[in-house]
Design a protein around this motif. Structure first.
Motif, short mmCIF file in Angstrom:
data_model
loop_
_atom_site.label_atom_id
_atom_site.label_comp_id
_atom_site.label_asym_id
_atom_site.label_seq_id
_atom_site.Cartn_x
_atom_site.Cartn_y
_atom_site.Cartn_z
N VAL A 182 0.86 -1.18 0.00
CA VAL A 182 0.00 0.00 0.00
C VAL A 182 0.90 1.23 0.00
N VAL A 183 0.53 2.23 -0.81
CA VAL A 183 1.25 3.50 -0.82
C VAL A 183 0.20 4.60 -0.65
N ILE A 184 0.44 5.48 0.29
CA ILE A 184 -0.43 6.64 0.50
C ILE A 184 0.37 7.88 0.14
N GLN A 188 2.57 -2.97 -7.83
CA GLN A 188 1.19 -3.43 -7.78
C GLN A 188 0.49 -2.93 -6.52
N ALA A 189 1.12 -1.97 -5.85
CA ALA A 189 0.57 -1.45 -4.58
C ALA A 189 -0.81 -0.84 -4.78
N TYR A 190 -1.60 -0.90 -3.72
CA TYR A 190 -2.86 -0.17 -3.68
C TYR A 190 -2.49 1.26 -3.33
N ILE A 191 -2.77 2.20 -4.23
CA ILE A 191 -2.34 3.58 -4.04
C ILE A 191 -3.54 4.46 -3.68
N VAL A 192 -3.41 5.14 -2.54
CA VAL A 192 -4.37 6.16 -2.12
C VAL A 192 -3.65 7.49 -2.24
N ALA A 193 -4.25 8.44 -2.96
CA ALA A 193 -3.59 9.72 -3.18
C ALA A 193 -4.53 10.88 -2.82
N GLU A 194 -3.96 11.89 -2.18
CA GLU A 194 -4.74 13.09 -1.89
C GLU A 194 -4.90 13.92 -3.15
N SER A 195 -6.09 14.48 -3.32
CA SER A 195 -6.38 15.37 -4.44
C SER A 195 -7.07 16.60 -3.88
N ILE A 196 -6.49 17.75 -4.09
CA ILE A 196 -7.05 18.97 -3.54
C ILE A 196 -8.28 19.42 -4.33
N ARG A 197 -8.17 19.39 -5.65
CA ARG A 197 -9.32 19.75 -6.49
C ARG A 197 -10.05 18.50 -6.91
N ASP A 198 -11.36 18.48 -6.70
CA ASP A 198 -12.16 17.33 -7.10
C ASP A 198 -12.04 17.06 -8.59
N ALA A 248 -7.55 4.98 -5.22
CA ALA A 248 -8.52 5.82 -4.52
C ALA A 248 -7.93 7.20 -4.33
N THR A 249 -8.81 8.20 -4.34
CA THR A 249 -8.37 9.56 -4.06
C THR A 249 -9.20 10.11 -2.91
N MET A 250 -8.64 11.08 -2.22
CA MET A 250 -9.33 11.69 -1.08
C MET A 250 -8.86 13.12 -0.94
N ARG A 251 -9.68 13.93 -0.32
CA ARG A 251 -9.28 15.30 -0.03
C ARG A 251 -8.33 15.29 1.16
N TYR A 306 -8.31 14.56 10.41
CA TYR A 306 -8.64 13.14 10.56
C TYR A 306 -7.71 12.32 9.67
N PRO A 307 -6.47 12.12 10.12
CA PRO A 307 -5.49 11.42 9.28
C PRO A 307 -5.84 9.97 8.99
N GLU A 308 -6.72 9.37 9.79
CA GLU A 308 -7.06 7.97 9.59
C GLU A 308 -7.88 7.75 8.32
N ILE A 309 -8.30 8.83 7.68
CA ILE A 309 -9.09 8.70 6.45
C ILE A 309 -8.34 7.87 5.41
N ALA A 310 -7.03 8.02 5.34
CA ALA A 310 -6.24 7.25 4.37
C ALA A 310 -6.27 5.76 4.69
N VAL A 311 -6.22 5.43 5.97
CA VAL A 311 -6.29 4.02 6.37
C VAL A 311 -7.66 3.46 6.03
N ARG A 312 -8.71 4.25 6.28
CA ARG A 312 -10.08 3.82 5.95
C ARG A 312 -10.20 3.55 4.45
#
Length: 197
Positions: free
Chosen positions: A34-36, A64-74, A87-90, A95-101
């Motif tokens: 996993v990469v955040i 082949q990592a599951y990548i979660v990346a922050e995106s400022i603009r939707d 997955a992307t998230m703001r 609430y830093p645990e959002i990436a783990v979720r």
């Protein structure tokens, strides 16, 4: 800066330049499960370009990592996913645990974002006469009448009971609901729906 329990799970926090091959080698990104990817600056929209570049570079390593990346603009979410993010998230630093979720329960990051955002949904507290019924009935009556989704209830003593079991026989004097920001119903409408047989 990571808690010991995360270190015990072989979680690595690394701060470096995302466009550097040395950084990707230092964290052995090709072997990661996993990469955040956190935005360099959660207030600067140009951070999305750096995120896009880094996600693309990670995929270039054949990771082949599951990548979660922050995106400022939707509007950049689709592009960052096209680069290889799962997955992307703001950026929600409160609430830093959002990436783990986002990794453990994909899609839940969108629900959590909605909780922190004022657009689309809002949270309403409605005081009611003292009532008693199973929580599943409360939920069914509110959702069935398009009044929103009950999340918690208040007791006569003023305690807040959050996310109770459906089988719980709730005695309450108020409800807290997630409702659409366009909702036009009144407190009396809700109370009538709860009293309906």
């Amino acid at each position: 800066g990571l808690p010991t329990r995360l270190q015990d799970m072989n979680v690595l926090l690394y701060s470096g330049s995302g466009n550097s091959e040395e950084t990707l080698l230092a964290v052995n990104v090709a072997m990661a499960k996993v990469v955040i990817v956190l935005a360099p600056d959660p207030e600067d929209e140009t951070s999305d370009a750096a995120t896009f570049d880094l996600v693309h570079r990670i995929r270039d390593t054949s990771s082949q990592a599951y990548i979660v990346a922050e995106s400022i603009r939707d509007s950049n979410r689709r592009r960052i996913k096209t680069a290889g993010a799962n997955a992307t998230m703001r950026p929600i630093r409160a609430y830093p645990e959002i990436a783990v979720r986002a990794v453990l329960a994909p899609g839940s990051e969108l629900v959590i974002e909605e909780l922190f955002d004022s657009a689309g949904s809002e949270y309403r507290r409605v005081n009611t006469p003292e009532m008693s019924m199973h929580w599943s009935q409360v939920v069914a009556r509110c959702v069935g009448a398009d009044l929103g989704t009950p999340l918690a209830f208040t007791t006569e003593q003023g305690d807040i009971v959050i996310n109770p079991l459906g089988s719980l026989h709730a005695q309450f004097t108020g409800l807290i609901l997630a409702v659409l920001d366009t909702a036009e119903w009144s407190d009396e409408d809700l109370i009538r729906s709860l009293r309906a047989a």
